[in-house]
Enzyme design. Sequence first.
Site, PDB file in Angstrom:
ATOM      1  N   SER A 126       0.839  -1.190   0.000  1.00 20.71           N
ATOM      2  CA  SER A 126       0.000   0.000   0.000  1.00 20.71           C
ATOM      3  C   SER A 126       0.875   1.241   0.000  1.00 20.71           C
ATOM      4  O   SER A 126       1.986   1.236   0.548  1.00 20.71           O
ATOM      5  CB  SER A 126      -0.837  -0.049   1.282  1.00 20.71           C
ATOM      6  OG  SER A 126      -1.315   1.214   1.635  1.00 20.71           O
ATOM      7  N   TYR A 151      -2.200  -0.602  10.826  1.00 18.62           N
ATOM      8  CA  TYR A 151      -2.431  -1.231   9.511  1.00 18.62           C
ATOM      9  C   TYR A 151      -1.241  -0.965   8.586  1.00 18.62           C
ATOM     10  O   TYR A 151      -0.696  -1.886   7.968  1.00 18.62           O
ATOM     11  CB  TYR A 151      -3.733  -0.706   8.874  1.00 18.62           C
ATOM     12  CG  TYR A 151      -3.797  -1.019   7.394  1.00 18.62           C
ATOM     13  CD1 TYR A 151      -4.084  -2.301   6.954  1.00 18.62           C
ATOM     14  CD2 TYR A 151      -3.504  -0.041   6.431  1.00 18.62           C
ATOM     15  CE1 TYR A 151      -4.104  -2.610   5.596  1.00 18.62           C
ATOM     16  CE2 TYR A 151      -3.517  -0.342   5.077  1.00 18.62           C
ATOM     17  CZ  TYR A 151      -3.817  -1.626   4.667  1.00 18.62           C
ATOM     18  OH  TYR A 151      -3.816  -1.917   3.328  1.00 18.62           O
ATOM     19  N   LYS A 155       1.872  -3.439   6.707  1.00 19.39           N
ATOM     20  CA  LYS A 155       2.333  -3.481   5.313  1.00 19.39           C
ATOM     21  C   LYS A 155       3.849  -3.260   5.258  1.00 19.39           C
ATOM     22  O   LYS A 155       4.556  -3.926   4.500  1.00 19.39           O
ATOM     23  CB  LYS A 155       1.593  -2.431   4.471  1.00 19.39           C
ATOM     24  CG  LYS A 155       0.120  -2.756   4.270  1.00 19.39           C
ATOM     25  CD  LYS A 155      -0.093  -4.068   3.531  1.00 19.39           C
ATOM     26  CE  LYS A 155      -1.536  -4.469   3.427  1.00 19.39           C
ATOM     27  NZ  LYS A 155      -1.766  -5.815   2.894  1.00 19.39           N
TER      28      LYS A 155
HETATM   29  P1  NAD Z   1     -11.142  -6.789   1.222  1.00 21.33           P
HETATM   30  O1  NAD Z   1     -11.390  -6.685   2.681  1.00 21.33           O
HETATM   31  O2  NAD Z   1     -12.258  -6.530   0.289  1.00 21.33           O
HETATM   32  O3  NAD Z   1     -10.561  -8.244   0.881  1.00 21.33           O
HETATM   33  C1  NAD Z   1      -9.653  -8.917   1.729  1.00 21.33           C
HETATM   34  C2  NAD Z   1     -10.149 -10.357   1.881  1.00 21.33           C
HETATM   35  O4  NAD Z   1      -9.225 -11.084   2.680  1.00 21.33           O
HETATM   36  C3  NAD Z   1     -11.508 -10.458   2.546  1.00 21.33           C
HETATM   37  O5  NAD Z   1     -12.406 -11.161   1.696  1.00 21.33           O
HETATM   38  C4  NAD Z   1     -11.226 -11.211   3.837  1.00 21.33           C
HETATM   39  O6  NAD Z   1     -12.299 -12.055   4.206  1.00 21.33           O
HETATM   40  C5  NAD Z   1      -9.964 -11.970   3.500  1.00 21.33           C
HETATM   41  N1  NAD Z   1      -9.119 -12.298   4.667  1.00 21.33           N
HETATM   42  C6  NAD Z   1      -8.632 -11.439   5.603  1.00 21.33           C
HETATM   43  N2  NAD Z   1      -7.897 -12.111   6.504  1.00 21.33           N
HETATM   44  C7  NAD Z   1      -7.905 -13.418   6.116  1.00 21.33           C
HETATM   45  C8  NAD Z   1      -7.329 -14.590   6.644  1.00 21.33           C
HETATM   46  N3  NAD Z   1      -6.605 -14.582   7.771  1.00 21.33           N
HETATM   47  N4  NAD Z   1      -7.527 -15.758   5.996  1.00 21.33           N
HETATM   48  C9  NAD Z   1      -8.269 -15.805   4.863  1.00 21.33           C
HETATM   49  N5  NAD Z   1      -8.864 -14.719   4.328  1.00 21.33           N
HETATM   50  C10 NAD Z   1      -8.684 -13.551   4.966  1.00 21.33           C
HETATM   51  O7  NAD Z   1      -9.893  -5.848   0.894  1.00 21.33           O
HETATM   52  P2  NAD Z   1      -9.337  -5.333  -0.513  1.00 21.33           P
HETATM   53  O8  NAD Z   1      -9.679  -3.901  -0.644  1.00 21.33           O
HETATM   54  O9  NAD Z   1      -9.694  -6.282  -1.576  1.00 21.33           O
HETATM   55  O10 NAD Z   1      -7.781  -5.407  -0.213  1.00 21.33           O
HETATM   56  C11 NAD Z   1      -6.976  -6.477  -0.676  1.00 21.33           C
HETATM   57  C12 NAD Z   1      -5.551  -6.233  -0.248  1.00 21.33           C
HETATM   58  O11 NAD Z   1      -5.098  -4.991  -0.779  1.00 21.33           O
HETATM   59  C13 NAD Z   1      -5.342  -6.140   1.254  1.00 21.33           C
HETATM   60  O12 NAD Z   1      -4.104  -6.751   1.573  1.00 21.33           O
HETATM   61  C14 NAD Z   1      -5.266  -4.649   1.510  1.00 21.33           C
HETATM   62  O13 NAD Z   1      -4.536  -4.345   2.661  1.00 21.33           O
HETATM   63  C15 NAD Z   1      -4.565  -4.182   0.253  1.00 21.33           C
HETATM   64  N6  NAD Z   1      -4.799  -2.777  -0.074  1.00 21.33           N
HETATM   65  C16 NAD Z   1      -6.090  -2.346  -0.207  1.00 21.33           C
HETATM   66  C17 NAD Z   1      -6.327  -1.002  -0.515  1.00 21.33           C
HETATM   67  C18 NAD Z   1      -7.735  -0.479  -0.625  1.00 21.33           C
HETATM   68  O14 NAD Z   1      -7.926   0.738  -0.486  1.00 21.33           O
HETATM   69  N7  NAD Z   1      -8.742  -1.308  -0.892  1.00 21.33           N
HETATM   70  C19 NAD Z   1      -5.255  -0.131  -0.697  1.00 21.33           C
HETATM   71  C20 NAD Z   1      -3.942  -0.612  -0.572  1.00 21.33           C
HETATM   72  C21 NAD Z   1      -3.745  -1.950  -0.257  1.00 21.33           C
HETATM   73  C1  WQD Z   2      -9.232   9.771   0.707  1.00 26.42           C
HETATM   74  C2  WQD Z   2      -9.376  11.272   0.882  1.00 26.42           C
HETATM   75  C3  WQD Z   2      -9.764  11.962   3.155  1.00 26.42           C
HETATM   76  C4  WQD Z   2     -13.752  10.224   3.574  1.00 26.42           C
HETATM   77  C5  WQD Z   2      -6.694   4.794   2.979  1.00 26.42           C
HETATM   78  C6  WQD Z   2      -5.627   4.056   3.730  1.00 26.42           C
HETATM   79  C7  WQD Z   2      -4.553   3.617   2.800  1.00 26.42           C
HETATM   80  C8  WQD Z   2      -5.117   2.848   1.630  1.00 26.42           C
HETATM   81  C9  WQD Z   2      -6.224   3.586   0.972  1.00 26.42           C
HETATM   82  C10 WQD Z   2      -5.057   0.523   2.162  1.00 26.42           C
HETATM   83  C11 WQD Z   2      -8.659  11.791   2.122  1.00 26.42           C
HETATM   84  C12 WQD Z   2     -10.942  12.312   2.262  1.00 26.42           C
HETATM   85  C13 WQD Z   2     -12.525  10.615   3.051  1.00 26.42           C
HETATM   86  C14 WQD Z   2     -14.711  11.226   3.896  1.00 26.42           C
HETATM   87  C15 WQD Z   2     -13.161  12.901   3.123  1.00 26.42           C
HETATM   88  N1  WQD Z   2      -5.679   1.601   2.039  1.00 26.42           N
HETATM   89  N2  WQD Z   2     -12.252  11.922   2.839  1.00 26.42           N
HETATM   90  N3  WQD Z   2     -14.373  12.526   3.647  1.00 26.42           N
HETATM   91  O1  WQD Z   2      -6.945   7.916   3.683  1.00 26.42           O
HETATM   92  O2  WQD Z   2      -6.058   8.106   1.325  1.00 26.42           O
HETATM   93  O3  WQD Z   2      -6.121   5.933   2.395  1.00 26.42           O
HETATM   94  O4  WQD Z   2      -7.193   3.967   1.938  1.00 26.42           O
HETATM   95  O5  WQD Z   2      -3.891   0.294   2.078  1.00 26.42           O
HETATM   96  O6  WQD Z   2      -3.704   2.827   3.547  1.00 26.42           O
HETATM   97  O7  WQD Z   2      -5.065   4.921   4.689  1.00 26.42           O
HETATM   98  O8  WQD Z   2      -8.258   6.992   1.724  1.00 26.42           O
HETATM   99  O9  WQD Z   2     -10.563   7.029   0.973  1.00 26.42           O
HETATM  100  O10 WQD Z   2     -10.098   7.245   3.443  1.00 26.42           O
HETATM  101  O11 WQD Z   2      -9.541   9.123   1.942  1.00 26.42           O
HETATM  102  O12 WQD Z   2     -12.927  14.084   2.930  1.00 26.42           O
HETATM  103  O13 WQD Z   2     -15.807  10.947   4.392  1.00 26.42           O
HETATM  104  O14 WQD Z   2     -10.768  11.565   1.093  1.00 26.42           O
HETATM  105  O15 WQD Z   2      -9.497  12.995   4.067  1.00 26.42           O
HETATM  106  O16 WQD Z   2      -8.138  13.031   1.784  1.00 26.42           O
HETATM  107  P1  WQD Z   2      -6.813   7.341   2.357  1.00 26.42           P
HETATM  108  P2  WQD Z   2      -9.692   7.530   2.057  1.00 26.42           P
END
Ligand code: NAD
Ligand code: WQD
Length: 343
Positions: A126, A151, A155
């Site tokens: 991330s 969190y 990562k």
């Molecule tokens: P999500 O929650 O939709 O999917 C994650 C899945 O993993 C879920 O279905 C959950 O049930 C499963 N899971 C969690 N722990 C588990 C375990 N111990 N065993 C088996 N299954 C398990 O999340 P997502 O948005 O699809 O994210 C996928 C990956 O990408 C994650 O590693 C997340 O940290 C990373 N990521 C997400 C974002 C984002 O904003 N969505 C941004 C950066 C990184």
């Molecule tokens: C985006 C922008 C808020 C909600 C998070 C995790 C990051 C990654 C992605 C997993 C920001 C603004 C939001 C609202 C707002 N996930 N906002 N009103 O914070 O960039 O990142 O998700 O790895 O690790 O930290 O994403 O979607 O929460 O916010 O104004 O009700 O929207 O302040 O500027 P963020 P976000």
Amino acid sequence: MQKVLVTGGCGYIGSHTIVDLINNGFDVVSVDSNIRSSTQLLEGVEKITGRKIRNYKVDLCNLEDTNAVFHENRDIVGVIHFAALKSVGESVNEPLLYFQNNLTSLVNVLKCIREYKIPNFVFSSSCSVYGNATELPVVETTPLGEAQSPYARTKQMGEQIIEDFSRVNTANSILLRYFNPVGAHPSALIGELPLGKPDNLVPVITQTAIGKIPKLTVFGSKYNTRDGSCIRDYIHVMDIANAHTKALQYLLEKRNSSNLDVFNLGTGNGVTVLEAIKAFEKVSGQQLNYEMGPERPGDVIAIYANNSKAKSLLGWDPQIGIEDSMRTAWQWEVALRDRVLQN
Ligand code: NAD
Ligand code: WQD
């Protein structure tokens, strides 16, 4: 057909990636305990692809059960590891849950990769590993900053575990650092399904527009940015999905020069919160009920990616801009409502 094991395949990014892998000729099995999902998205994947997807309902923190899945699928060419807990706020209140789940599951998957000599591994990282970056756009070599939440620390630690593992194991690994994944598959059969009240901007926008949330608060209006609101790099989930296919192909074709590589996955464009809202209003025809509010503690002011490395080495070319991201997110929200109304 080459088979890939996808962990977290029932989740948001995992389900979209399975669609892209299948479209590119891969066979897929999923492992997901459904701790944060159901099989709903996998059913959507089956409708889109016309293929049945096997999901092992296994907690990856259980080594014995995880090992059994690998034993049954020892012919896989690689693992894409999405499974993790991802709520920043929850991780602040429940740090041990996050360290336990995200790191134990990773270690168990790596143990199985070693035991079954699985050649390729792709990890969901991330942009939160950069913390409060001082230089923009961030490049893969930008030094990692102080993690802003447990969190984000999982990562950073996950990346370090894979780095140390790569020194003593021949598996080839790729760390993909996602910026802000948004949007949904254009079929509106799969998309983001936040459990409870969402924290992320795009589901808050669509849920406000559909009436599930009364009003959106823009967190901060006096930042030193072009309109005072924060800047992020919103990248469409299908572009993110395709980067995984490209990463796997890169490893399978042995184009990597080292057994550990890292890539930023962003569009390269920073978008403010107010610009994101305007894009949504334009493509949806909805007027959003929002107000300017106080800053959210821990928010990074501005971050966006330099994505040149993924473009040149993986041949990745993200295609979908903020308007189409908002359009598909909105179509998904409307489809969810229509499905509820039909039932
Ligand atoms: P999500 O929650 O939709 O999917 C994650 C899945 O993993 C879920 O279905 C959950 O049930 C499963 N899971 C969690 N722990 C588990 C375990 N111990 N065993 C088996 N299954 C398990 O999340 P997502 O948005 O699809 O994210 C996928 C990956 O990408 C994650 O590693 C997340 O940290 C990373 N990521 C997400 C974002 C984002 O904003 N969505 C941004 C950066 C990184
Ligand atoms: C985006 C922008 C808020 C909600 C998070 C995790 C990051 C990654 C992605 C997993 C920001 C603004 C939001 C609202 C707002 N996930 N906002 N009103 O914070 O960039 O990142 O998700 O790895 O690790 O930290 O994403 O979607 O929460 O916010 O104004 O009700 O929207 O302040 O500027 P963020 P976000």
